[in-house]
Design an enzyme around this catalytic site. Sequence first.
Site, short mmCIF file in Angstrom:
data_model
loop_
_atom_site.label_atom_id
_atom_site.label_comp_id
_atom_site.label_asym_id
_atom_site.label_seq_id
_atom_site.Cartn_x
_atom_site.Cartn_y
_atom_site.Cartn_z
N HIS A 27 52.32 44.49 1.48
CA HIS A 27 52.09 44.24 0.92
C HIS A 27 51.06 43.86 -0.95
O HIS A 27 49.59 43.79 -0.09
CB HIS A 27 52.47 42.39 0.42
CG HIS A 27 53.76 42.80 0.71
ND1 HIS A 27 54.95 41.38 1.47
CD2 HIS A 27 54.67 43.49 0.99
CE1 HIS A 27 55.61 41.71 2.37
NE2 HIS A 27 55.83 42.71 1.58
N ASN A 73 64.48 47.24 0.66
CA ASN A 73 66.07 47.06 1.59
C ASN A 73 66.61 45.64 1.15
O ASN A 73 66.62 45.34 1.06
CB ASN A 73 64.39 45.98 2.85
CG ASN A 73 63.09 46.71 3.53
OD1 ASN A 73 63.28 47.83 3.62
ND2 ASN A 73 62.71 46.09 4.16
N SER A 106 50.22 55.43 -6.86
CA SER A 106 51.50 55.40 -6.92
C SER A 106 51.97 55.84 -8.12
O SER A 106 51.99 57.10 -8.86
CB SER A 106 51.94 53.90 -7.43
OG SER A 106 51.22 53.03 -6.17
N HIS A 143 60.74 55.93 -0.99
CA HIS A 143 60.52 54.30 -1.29
C HIS A 143 59.24 54.57 -1.25
O HIS A 143 58.15 53.46 -1.82
CB HIS A 143 60.71 53.04 -0.52
CG HIS A 143 60.39 52.82 0.93
ND1 HIS A 143 59.71 53.70 1.46
CD2 HIS A 143 59.31 51.81 1.05
CE1 HIS A 143 58.80 52.98 2.89
NE2 HIS A 143 59.22 51.97 2.88
N ALA A 159 55.15 55.57 1.11
CA ALA A 159 54.10 56.88 2.37
C ALA A 159 54.40 57.05 3.08
O ALA A 159 55.42 58.08 3.91
CB ALA A 159 53.18 56.42 2.07
N LYS A 217 45.44 42.59 -1.35
CA LYS A 217 45.57 43.00 -0.82
C LYS A 217 46.05 40.92 0.13
O LYS A 217 44.54 40.43 0.23
CB LYS A 217 45.69 43.93 -0.04
CG LYS A 217 45.99 44.39 0.11
CD LYS A 217 45.95 46.39 0.56
CE LYS A 217 46.94 46.13 1.89
NZ LYS A 217 48.36 46.58 1.09
#
Length: 511
Positions: free
Chosen positions: A233, A360, A415, A434, A436, A510
């Site tokens: 994330h 998801n 991205s 969705h 890599a 991150k």
Amino acid sequence: MKQGSRSEGARGDIRGYIQKTGERNLYRIKKGLVPNMNVEGHMYVNDKLKHLIDDEIEMYQLNRNSTFLPAVVQIANVSTLPGIVKASIALPDVHAGYGFSIGNVAAFDMSNEKAIISPGGVGFDINCGVRLIRTNLFYEDIKDKQDELAQLLFNNIPVGVGSQGCILCNQDKLDEALCLGMDWCVKEGYAWVEDKLNCEDNGRSFYADSNYVSVRAKKRGITQMGTLGAGNHYAEIQIVDEIYDKRSAKLMGIEKKNQVCIMIHSGSRGLGHQIATDALIEMEKSMTKYKIDVIDKQLACTPIHSKEGQNYLKAMGSACNFAWINRSSMTFLARQTFAKIFNQSPDDLDMHVIYDISHNIAKMEDHLVDGKMKKLLVHRKGSTRAFPPFHPAVPLDYQYCGQPILIGGTMGTYSYVLTGTDKAMETTFGSTCHGAGRALSRNKSRNTLNYMDVLQKMKEENISIRVASPKLIMEEAPESYKNVSEVVNTCHEAGISNKCFRLKPVAVIKG
């Protein structure tokens, strides 16, 4: 097949069951790879990515006593589940996961009373997804403030495994939030009305009912609203690096290179994980009741229309709403950060949500199967909805270009924003990749990559980075993942999504 035996089933040389088709980048996984396949598998992969699939297969075939199953076998295993239609589909970012591989799409016929729903087909991080926010700033406006922006974002957005959110929430408010999704955010002042209009399902699952969420799940979620979490994330400040489809990009408010955007990738945190855990326990019990025998115990499932199936749908919908609130709350924090640094309101900075999408999730959708329109429950795990122009579920702003598809790269890499296609509706239940997709396990990344080398590469690319846990530097390094450009190009060449524009990170936050 005995439940719990994870390495049984695949017959002979797995590669003998994988056949290239006449369609570009499409392989068949033929029936017979595992016993009792109801449909074949379809795998989208180009020549440069296929060697990673082959590596997984080789590792498995060298040690069949291992509990590890390669993605190809998992795709075949999913094809044995009751009620599945057309094919079990693997996208180019596919890799081994829990039960279902990550990068798998599977749809089940809701008119079939035996058709199932499976938490493994959604994943533990329910409604993990991506949001993209545009601004009217350009790189020239932020280059002298890049580190300051990174630090203030890191200070303002709670990150890490045990992080606690800035949104104070009691039990009654949480229950209301779980039922209302982004409508709750608008009501509480954390989101703009127009935010939800450019959000998948308008940021609200109508399956949701917080009464079906356990006390333990609520306890985990109540302090985590508005938190990024850890793992893969992130929140990134990005700049537009390349525009492939100017007409579609313009509809999204993107007209020039170097325009600044913010991308947020997060999900339903501990609440979603607990809901998945609770459901798996219930479904393992219910399989005896409904006489369901699965080839792998991680495929625990129950009929869609059963009490257990409906209970999971309601709890899953609540987790979806939590995730949309979570990303909305971090949007609120990002807007505050930019407003403070540039001394302008978020509205003056044109900080509008381009789109917010889940990768998801399980959803009821109408699709054409064998010439007939059917109501299906589409499981997308590590895959993204890719609806075409003029589809009724696509926001009004994007009717002429198709649904925006947000593809997050890896720490320090590109991205992408794509658009949906009619071909996707015909072949993949309106789905595409969705991200890599992992190439190395987290453990292997920590053991093979050097912390300082990764940081030096980021510095050379002029990317500011803030991370709460140093081990994530290795786990989330670009070398740990497949090449996202190859993944995106595979889907573009196959016609299941179209490239619109590419983004490059300048600051990475991150957990």
